[in-house]
Design an enzyme around this catalytic site. Sequence first.
Site, PDB file in Angstrom:
ATOM      1  N   GLU A   1       0.910  -1.259  -0.024  1.00  0.00           N
ATOM      2  CA  GLU A   1      -0.063   0.010  -0.084  1.00  0.00           C
ATOM      3  C   GLU A   1       0.930   1.130   0.146  1.00  0.00           C
ATOM      4  O   GLU A   1       1.632   1.498   0.867  1.00  0.00           O
ATOM      5  CB  GLU A   1      -0.862   0.085   1.271  1.00  0.00           C
ATOM      6  CG  GLU A   1      -1.843  -1.215   1.360  1.00  0.00           C
ATOM      7  CD  GLU A   1      -3.021  -0.943   0.573  1.00  0.00           C
ATOM      8  OE1 GLU A   1      -3.441   0.175   0.110  1.00  0.00           O
ATOM      9  OE2 GLU A   1      -3.520  -1.933   0.628  1.00  0.00           O
TER      10      GLU A   1
ATOM     11  N   CYS B   1      -2.129   8.969   2.982  1.00  0.00           N
ATOM     12  CA  CYS B   1      -2.202   8.468   1.566  1.00  0.00           C
ATOM     13  C   CYS B   1      -3.258   8.913   0.966  1.00  0.00           C
ATOM     14  O   CYS B   1      -2.923   9.237  -0.482  1.00  0.00           O
ATOM     15  CB  CYS B   1      -2.002   7.118   1.679  1.00  0.00           C
ATOM     16  SG  CYS B   1      -2.975   6.331   2.473  1.00  0.00           S
TER      17      CYS B   1
HETATM   18  P1  NAD Z   1       8.802   4.585   4.067  1.00  0.00           P
HETATM   19  O1  NAD Z   1       8.699   4.013   2.706  1.00  0.00           O
HETATM   20  O2  NAD Z   1       9.968   5.669   4.069  1.00  0.00           O
HETATM   21  O3  NAD Z   1       8.978   3.803   5.265  1.00  0.00           O
HETATM   22  C1  NAD Z   1       8.080   2.886   5.566  1.00  0.00           C
HETATM   23  C2  NAD Z   1       8.462   1.565   6.597  1.00  0.00           C
HETATM   24  O4  NAD Z   1       9.268   0.883   5.452  1.00  0.00           O
HETATM   25  C3  NAD Z   1       9.208   2.229   7.708  1.00  0.00           C
HETATM   26  O5  NAD Z   1       8.965   1.559   8.635  1.00  0.00           O
HETATM   27  C4  NAD Z   1      10.586   2.038   7.509  1.00  0.00           C
HETATM   28  O6  NAD Z   1      11.610   1.704   8.437  1.00  0.00           O
HETATM   29  C5  NAD Z   1      10.591   0.802   6.468  1.00  0.00           C
HETATM   30  N1  NAD Z   1      11.646   0.561   5.551  1.00  0.00           N
HETATM   31  C6  NAD Z   1      12.477   1.355   5.055  1.00  0.00           C
HETATM   32  N2  NAD Z   1      13.481   0.704   4.321  1.00  0.00           N
HETATM   33  C7  NAD Z   1      13.158  -0.495   4.324  1.00  0.00           C
HETATM   34  C8  NAD Z   1      13.700  -1.599   3.550  1.00  0.00           C
HETATM   35  N3  NAD Z   1      14.716  -1.555   2.688  1.00  0.00           N
HETATM   36  N4  NAD Z   1      13.058  -2.909   3.763  1.00  0.00           N
HETATM   37  C9  NAD Z   1      11.826  -2.815   4.554  1.00  0.00           C
HETATM   38  N5  NAD Z   1      11.273  -1.797   5.240  1.00  0.00           N
HETATM   39  C10 NAD Z   1      12.043  -0.520   5.162  1.00  0.00           C
HETATM   40  O7  NAD Z   1       7.475   5.514   4.151  1.00  0.00           O
HETATM   41  P2  NAD Z   1       7.159   6.641   5.363  1.00  0.00           P
HETATM   42  O8  NAD Z   1       7.929   7.799   5.052  1.00  0.00           O
HETATM   43  O9  NAD Z   1       7.147   6.087   6.618  1.00  0.00           O
HETATM   44  O10 NAD Z   1       5.561   6.841   5.003  1.00  0.00           O
HETATM   45  C11 NAD Z   1       4.847   7.662   3.979  1.00  0.00           C
HETATM   46  C12 NAD Z   1       4.592   7.004   2.887  1.00  0.00           C
HETATM   47  O11 NAD Z   1       3.683   6.057   3.131  1.00  0.00           O
HETATM   48  C13 NAD Z   1       3.777   8.014   1.802  1.00  0.00           C
HETATM   49  O12 NAD Z   1       4.397   7.763   0.614  1.00  0.00           O
HETATM   50  C14 NAD Z   1       2.297   7.604   2.133  1.00  0.00           C
HETATM   51  O13 NAD Z   1       1.536   7.752   0.760  1.00  0.00           O
HETATM   52  C15 NAD Z   1       2.424   6.065   2.284  1.00  0.00           C
HETATM   53  N6  NAD Z   1       1.340   5.390   2.974  1.00  0.00           N
HETATM   54  C16 NAD Z   1       0.339   4.725   2.069  1.00  0.00           C
HETATM   55  C17 NAD Z   1      -0.759   4.250   2.578  1.00  0.00           C
HETATM   56  C18 NAD Z   1      -1.653   3.379   1.722  1.00  0.00           C
HETATM   57  O14 NAD Z   1      -2.390   2.720   2.450  1.00  0.00           O
HETATM   58  N7  NAD Z   1      -1.634   3.148   0.430  1.00  0.00           N
HETATM   59  C19 NAD Z   1      -1.180   4.676   4.003  1.00  0.00           C
HETATM   60  C20 NAD Z   1      -0.175   5.548   4.639  1.00  0.00           C
HETATM   61  C21 NAD Z   1       0.902   5.994   4.006  1.00  0.00           C
END
Ligand code: NAD
Length: 474
Positions: free
Chosen positions: A231, A265
Amino acid sequence: MTQTKLDVINPRTGKADYQITPVRREQIEQFAKQMRVAQRNWLSQGLSARVRAILSLADSLEKNKASVISAMEIDTGRRMLAEAEVMGVIGNLRAWAGRAPQLMPKEEWVQGQAKPNFKHQTDWVPYALVGVISPWNFPITLSFIDAIPAMLAGGCALIKPSEVTPRFADALTPVIAEAGMENVLRFIQGGGETGSALIDHVDCVCFTGSVATGRKVAMKAAENLIPANLELGGKDPLIITEDADIDAAATLALRSSVLATGQACQSIERVYVPHTIYSDFIEKLTEKAKAVRLNYPDISQGEIGPFIFNKQADIVAAQIKDALSKGATRLSGGHILDHGGGRWLEPTVLANGTHDMDVMREETFGPVIPVMAYDTIEEAINLANDTEFGLSGGVFAANIDAAHVIGKHIDAGAISLMDAALTGQYFEAGKQSFKNSGMGPSRMGANGFLRFFRQKAYIANTIAPLTLADFSEG
Ligand code: NAD
């Protein structure tokens, strides 16, 4: 060997006032082993017992909600939404506990239709260990949204919250223990490396976050040949039609763009308005935007919290600068405000948006409302679809039927009619993320539960088996 701790920034003060110790790969391996053992009993005790356990987790969270809400308040710098999130998780635990028994497929024999000598039965076998990796914008909601149905299905959940907002997870440890669920539900702290290591030890991964990280998660999951439910980001459009109520449209555009400081999001990130009502709409929107208050200095006042992840403010500022340099007009907000060490932005209305501006094409994740005028509804639809994202969108027209007709042409997985961002309020409709906004079955509706099972078929022959001679060339 001592492990390097990670500093955590308080979004209201900009100060590092908390630390987490990232969980090592070997510890994850050990947790996974223990949880797989616990899962056998969790599964064999049956769905009714799991429903009771989930309900007792809801009770325990309700009883101890004050400590979790106050941790969430520091994590996110906001009060009302911190409480709303915790209450939402309690509601979600109870709602899934009610729905899962209705959705659980029956395991019964079915007579073959094309070949009636065969019959089959299907077992619904859950993924034993589901990994959840969540982002910082709605920390507790997005940690539980996949974990609850995964556990009701009969699996265990190992959750890694964002290292930007980890406090709430520590506050949950006693809550989970009080419900007696510590063997089947566990939070682990850490950053990207920990998230990546988690994928090596689970049977299915549910990831919510950015497109860039989502790609890495998908590749890691592919190496392990496990399903990845992704997501990801969005750039949701709101189309307003000529015959819509202009004042109500402006009220909606404001709420759906700036709620949660735009860090959702499903936030509306661009608004398309017909030329004929453009100036009236802009005037009303600007007036409403200027009346919005920051929740600073008093967290219990106002509507806009700080940027949770302070670097996000730089991304938003760069997009505003880019838009202004390409002809946008700033009608409110527009300047990142440093208050008490935190970073805020007042609702920023940008008129004269065009698609060569980053703010119209790339995810903003801030309280910015870029507005663009259109001539025909076909043009508005083309502009709405001119994006790599396909998360959701909204249409505000004269009525639901008229909005529905337009919504059918928007290439996204969920369309709010006569409203916007409704996937943040209503979880019962199945929806998938289109284009780069994600991958995998719906996390909402019936598939939100059924995706945590694999189907195992028992196929029985009611007559004598075929012999090799039946397949002879002649
Ligand atoms: P991010 O991708 O930076 O991080 C998300 C998570 O992934 C964190 O827990 C982080 O520690 C982890 N992570 C980082 N590198 C990783 C790797 N290589 N392998 C596995 N895990 C890893 O996202 P963010 O900045 O925390 O969140 C914001 C983003 O989330 C925005 O783009 C937003 O649109 C999206 N979002 C989507 C939804 C949805 O339902 N579609 C909902 C909320 C947020």
